[in-house]
Design a protein around this motif. Structure first.
Motif, PDB file in Angstrom:
ATOM      1  N   HIS A 171       0.950  -1.081   0.086  1.00  0.00           N
ATOM      2  CA  HIS A 171      -0.040   0.082   0.084  1.00  0.00           C
ATOM      3  C   HIS A 171       0.915   1.142   0.030  1.00  0.00           C
ATOM      4  N   ASP A 172       0.220   2.207  -0.412  1.00  0.00           N
ATOM      5  CA  ASP A 172       0.936   3.801  -0.506  1.00  0.00           C
ATOM      6  C   ASP A 172       1.492   3.983   0.878  1.00  0.00           C
ATOM      7  N   HIS A 173       0.891   3.682   1.917  1.00  0.00           N
ATOM      8  CA  HIS A 173       1.470   4.021   3.339  1.00  0.00           C
ATOM      9  C   HIS A 173       2.293   3.168   3.876  1.00  0.00           C
ATOM     10  N   ASP A 174       2.670   2.244   3.221  1.00  0.00           N
ATOM     11  CA  ASP A 174       3.735   1.105   3.786  1.00  0.00           C
ATOM     12  C   ASP A 174       5.168   1.870   3.619  1.00  0.00           C
ATOM     13  N   ILE A 175       6.027   1.586   4.345  1.00  0.00           N
ATOM     14  CA  ILE A 175       7.470   2.366   4.480  1.00  0.00           C
ATOM     15  C   ILE A 175       8.571   1.531   4.565  1.00  0.00           C
ATOM     16  N   VAL A 176       9.634   2.045   3.887  1.00  0.00           N
ATOM     17  CA  VAL A 176      10.839   1.500   3.820  1.00  0.00           C
ATOM     18  C   VAL A 176      11.816   2.414   4.950  1.00  0.00           C
ATOM     19  N   ILE A 177      12.522   1.770   5.626  1.00  0.00           N
ATOM     20  CA  ILE A 177      13.339   2.618   6.633  1.00  0.00           C
ATOM     21  C   ILE A 177      14.876   2.014   6.075  1.00  0.00           C
ATOM     22  N   MET A 178      15.660   3.125   5.739  1.00  0.00           N
ATOM     23  CA  MET A 178      17.119   2.664   5.529  1.00  0.00           C
ATOM     24  C   MET A 178      17.946   3.716   6.322  1.00  0.00           C
ATOM     25  N   SER A 179      18.885   2.887   6.702  1.00  0.00           N
ATOM     26  CA  SER A 179      19.919   3.570   7.751  1.00  0.00           C
ATOM     27  C   SER A 179      21.349   2.537   7.784  1.00  0.00           C
ATOM     28  N   ASP A 180      22.252   3.161   8.043  1.00  0.00           N
ATOM     29  CA  ASP A 180      23.565   2.248   8.441  1.00  0.00           C
ATOM     30  C   ASP A 180      23.095   1.311   9.649  1.00  0.00           C
ATOM     31  N   SER A 181      24.041   0.151   9.345  1.00  0.00           N
ATOM     32  CA  SER A 181      23.659  -0.955  10.368  1.00  0.00           C
ATOM     33  C   SER A 181      23.546  -0.238  11.773  1.00  0.00           C
ATOM     34  N   ASP A 182      24.356   0.610  12.035  1.00  0.00           N
ATOM     35  CA  ASP A 182      24.669   0.862  13.537  1.00  0.00           C
ATOM     36  C   ASP A 182      23.750   1.979  13.801  1.00  0.00           C
ATOM     37  N   GLU A 183      22.932   2.574  12.943  1.00  0.00           N
ATOM     38  CA  GLU A 183      22.097   3.594  13.153  1.00  0.00           C
ATOM     39  C   GLU A 183      20.504   3.008  13.097  1.00  0.00           C
ATOM     40  N   ILE A 184      20.387   2.653  14.672  1.00  0.00           N
ATOM     41  CA  ILE A 184      19.167   1.791  14.864  1.00  0.00           C
ATOM     42  C   ILE A 184      18.074   2.488  15.607  1.00  0.00           C
ATOM     43  N   PRO A 185      17.144   2.535  14.826  1.00  0.00           N
ATOM     44  CA  PRO A 185      15.905   3.361  15.291  1.00  0.00           C
ATOM     45  C   PRO A 185      15.305   2.500  16.585  1.00  0.00           C
ATOM     46  N   ALA A 186      14.866   3.487  17.391  1.00  0.00           N
ATOM     47  CA  ALA A 186      14.202   2.852  18.732  1.00  0.00           C
ATOM     48  C   ALA A 186      13.026   2.099  18.152  1.00  0.00           C
ATOM     49  N   GLY A 187      12.735   0.930  18.874  1.00  0.00           N
ATOM     50  CA  GLY A 187      11.589  -0.199  18.331  1.00  0.00           C
ATOM     51  C   GLY A 187      10.169   0.546  18.743  1.00  0.00           C
ATOM     52  N   ASP A 188      10.306   1.318  19.807  1.00  0.00           N
ATOM     53  CA  ASP A 188       8.942   1.689  20.607  1.00  0.00           C
ATOM     54  C   ASP A 188       8.481   2.817  19.523  1.00  0.00           C
ATOM     55  N   VAL A 189       9.416   3.543  18.852  1.00  0.00           N
ATOM     56  CA  VAL A 189       9.024   4.718  18.049  1.00  0.00           C
ATOM     57  C   VAL A 189       8.561   4.217  16.576  1.00  0.00           C
ATOM     58  N   VAL A 190       9.242   3.128  16.117  1.00  0.00           N
ATOM     59  CA  VAL A 190       8.823   2.403  14.937  1.00  0.00           C
ATOM     60  C   VAL A 190       7.430   2.046  15.059  1.00  0.00           C
ATOM     61  N   LYS A 191       7.209   1.335  16.339  1.00  0.00           N
ATOM     62  CA  LYS A 191       6.088   0.974  16.562  1.00  0.00           C
ATOM     63  C   LYS A 191       4.621   1.955  16.225  1.00  0.00           C
ATOM     64  N   LEU A 192       4.828   3.324  16.593  1.00  0.00           N
ATOM     65  CA  LEU A 192       4.146   4.456  16.233  1.00  0.00           C
ATOM     66  C   LEU A 192       4.025   4.632  14.962  1.00  0.00           C
ATOM     67  N   VAL A 193       5.345   4.595  14.250  1.00  0.00           N
ATOM     68  CA  VAL A 193       5.191   4.535  12.810  1.00  0.00           C
ATOM     69  C   VAL A 193       4.531   3.553  12.081  1.00  0.00           C
ATOM     70  N   ARG A 194       4.426   2.648  12.392  1.00  0.00           N
ATOM     71  CA  ARG A 194       3.611   1.423  12.051  1.00  0.00           C
ATOM     72  C   ARG A 194       2.044   1.469  12.322  1.00  0.00           C
ATOM     73  N   HIS A 195       1.561   2.207  13.372  1.00  0.00           N
ATOM     74  CA  HIS A 195       0.514   2.120  13.904  1.00  0.00           C
ATOM     75  C   HIS A 195      -0.300   3.541  13.591  1.00  0.00           C
ATOM     76  N   CYS A 196       0.184   4.418  13.585  1.00  0.00           N
ATOM     77  CA  CYS A 196      -0.372   5.887  13.763  1.00  0.00           C
ATOM     78  C   CYS A 196      -0.438   6.669  12.386  1.00  0.00           C
ATOM     79  N   GLU A 197      -1.369   7.325  12.118  1.00  0.00           N
ATOM     80  CA  GLU A 197      -1.532   8.077  11.080  1.00  0.00           C
ATOM     81  C   GLU A 197      -0.606   9.403  11.043  1.00  0.00           C
ATOM     82  N   ARG A 198       0.000   9.573   9.801  1.00  0.00           N
ATOM     83  CA  ARG A 198       0.953  10.634   9.857  1.00  0.00           C
ATOM     84  C   ARG A 198       0.326  11.854   9.341  1.00  0.00           C
ATOM     85  N   VAL A 199       0.967  12.969   9.854  1.00  0.00           N
ATOM     86  CA  VAL A 199       0.336  14.157   9.314  1.00  0.00           C
ATOM     87  C   VAL A 199       0.496  14.485   7.879  1.00  0.00           C
ATOM     88  N   ASP A 200      -0.202  15.274   7.218  1.00  0.00           N
ATOM     89  CA  ASP A 200      -0.240  15.483   5.778  1.00  0.00           C
ATOM     90  C   ASP A 200       0.092  16.964   5.369  1.00  0.00           C
TER      91      ASP A 200
END
Length: 214
Positions: A171-200
């Motif tokens: 779907h259009d709202h699906d997301i790819v996150i790209m970063s260096d291997s040692d640049e690790i997004p916090a899992g609890d924040v990515v959880k919000l990216v997964r479930h929450c409606e983003r601003v437009d």
């Protein structure tokens, strides 16, 4: 780098503590989590998505399995697929084995995630041509080689997603996150990216800035 293979492939001296479960804020979700706070100010509308977005995490890999393991464990509760790009040639032109591919094929270390890790091998000859632009490791051209490698991993993944009937990103709202291997997004924040409606529009949401784990 070949001489380091035995050391790199060896399991950690201290085994992973499998009795320690993830914190609740990584695995549980309520719509109230989408309300603005100091961790995602301005990114979300405060509403939950009717259907969670799929998330693919992409990184270019050299040889550090320990860092990769930390990344996998931090994000495995919120990421649908990990895409790992690697080559038999480093970005500075050194020969190296396909460490991640070998680990996935012969090592029980990532067995619990094997079906959720896609390894993409970059063509050796092409990588040699790209890395030849980096005659000295301190040269700015080395960054250009790394950028090319990242882009190529992304191109190959998106082509595979299309060829397989958009199996991974649907779907259009699906997301790819790209970063260096040692640049690790916090899992609890990515959880919000997964479930929450983003601003437009999304471009104004500061989405590229995520809290790092730890």
């Amino acid at each position: 780098l070949d001489a380091m293979t035995t050391y790199v492939m060896a399991p950690p001296l201290q085994p992973l503590n499998t009795t320690c479960g993830p914190p609740a804020n990584y695995t549980t979700f309520t719509e109230a989590d989408c309300s603005a706070n100091d961790r995602h100010l301005g990114m979300f509308t405060g509403k939950a998505l009717a259907e969670p977005r799929r998330i693919v995490a992409v990184f270019y890999f050299g040889y550090d399995l320990d860092i990769a393991e930390i990344r996998f464990e931090e994000l495995r509760h919120v990421v649908d697929l990990f895409v790992v790009g690697e080559s038999r040639i480093s970005t500075t032109g050194l020969a190296k084995p396909l460490v991640m591919k070998e680990a996935l094929e012969s090592n029980a270390r990532f067995a619990h995630l094997k079906d959720r890790i896609m390894a993409i091998e970059l063509d050796k000859a092409t990588m040699e041509g790209q890395s030849s632009k980096c005659p000295h490791q301190e040269s700015q051209s080395c960054w250009a080689t790394q950028s090319w490698a990242r882009d190529e991993v992304m191109r190959q993944f998106l082509k595979r997603n299309e060829d397989e009937g958009y199996r991974y990103l649907r779907h259009d709202h699906d997301i790819v996150i790209m970063s260096d291997s040692d640049e690790i997004p916090a899992g609890d924040v990515v959880k919000l990216v997964r479930h929450c409606e983003r601003v437009d529009p999304a471009a104004k949401s500061g989405f590229a800035i995520l809290s790092w784990a730890g």
